[in-house]
Design a protein around this motif. Sequence first.
Motif, PDB file in Angstrom:
ATOM      1  N   LYS A  81       0.778  -1.115  -0.021  1.00  0.00           N
ATOM      2  CA  LYS A  81       0.052  -0.002   0.022  1.00  0.00           C
ATOM      3  C   LYS A  81       1.035   1.241  -0.091  1.00  0.00           C
ATOM      4  O   LYS A  81       2.083   1.341   0.511  1.00  0.00           O
ATOM      5  CB  LYS A  81      -0.810  -0.037   1.316  1.00  0.00           C
ATOM      6  N   GLU A  83       0.416   6.073  -0.707  1.00  0.00           N
ATOM      7  CA  GLU A  83      -0.593   7.235  -0.991  1.00  0.00           C
ATOM      8  C   GLU A  83       0.007   7.701  -2.229  1.00  0.00           C
ATOM      9  O   GLU A  83       1.116   7.887  -2.596  1.00  0.00           O
ATOM     10  CB  GLU A  83      -0.856   8.063   0.104  1.00  0.00           C
ATOM     11  N   THR A  90      -5.024  13.823  -2.752  1.00  0.00           N
ATOM     12  CA  THR A  90      -4.157  12.808  -2.180  1.00  0.00           C
ATOM     13  C   THR A  90      -5.144  11.556  -1.564  1.00  0.00           C
ATOM     14  O   THR A  90      -6.399  11.879  -0.995  1.00  0.00           O
ATOM     15  CB  THR A  90      -3.458  13.231  -0.943  1.00  0.00           C
ATOM     16  N   TYR A  91      -4.708  10.410  -2.078  1.00  0.00           N
ATOM     17  CA  TYR A  91      -5.770   9.018  -1.614  1.00  0.00           C
ATOM     18  C   TYR A  91      -4.562   7.941  -1.754  1.00  0.00           C
ATOM     19  O   TYR A  91      -3.419   7.740  -2.129  1.00  0.00           O
ATOM     20  CB  TYR A  91      -6.794   8.986  -2.649  1.00  0.00           C
ATOM     21  N   PRO A  92      -5.251   6.821  -0.872  1.00  0.00           N
ATOM     22  CA  PRO A  92      -4.585   5.591  -0.622  1.00  0.00           C
ATOM     23  C   PRO A  92      -4.716   4.797  -1.733  1.00  0.00           C
ATOM     24  O   PRO A  92      -5.769   5.058  -2.357  1.00  0.00           O
ATOM     25  CB  PRO A  92      -5.163   4.969   0.575  1.00  0.00           C
ATOM     26  N   ARG A 137      -6.517   2.923  -6.631  1.00  0.00           N
ATOM     27  CA  ARG A 137      -7.476   3.623  -5.457  1.00  0.00           C
ATOM     28  C   ARG A 137      -8.035   2.609  -4.362  1.00  0.00           C
ATOM     29  O   ARG A 137      -8.713   1.768  -4.837  1.00  0.00           O
ATOM     30  CB  ARG A 137      -8.326   4.530  -5.968  1.00  0.00           C
TER      31      ARG A 137
END
Length: 138
Positions: A81, A83, A90-92, A137
């Motif tokens: 994982k 980001e 901004t997203y994981p 995402r």
Amino acid sequence: MSDIDDQIVEEFRANAGRVGGQLAGMPVLLLHHRGRKSGIERVTPMVYLPSDDENVVFVMASNWGAPENAGWYYNITTAGKAEIESGTETYPVTVRELKGEERDRVWATVVQRYPVFRDYEKKTAGIRTIPVVELTRA
């Protein structure tokens, strides 16, 4: 490279994700990852290949054609994982390394769209195959 990376990060954030110089005209994202040994949070700018699926992008561990993979590659593939910053968002993401024919198919598109990656491939010929990583995402 950190001074150059710092300059790119600053330009990226000042211009809603657009940068100039040697990366001008190519899509760039900022990859947030944690050092697998140090635990230190890092931000690495990189070119990406958009996917037909708006939730997926591909990044290439070219390391500018160096004989070894960059540290970020090991950090994200170990963690599974990361980001990303894309534009002003901004997203994981989840991380999956592409293998075999799937990797080769994406790589062919990369070198077609961004010929500089063909140069990196030539530099690493016989040493390593440049990894392609899918970021989805989360």
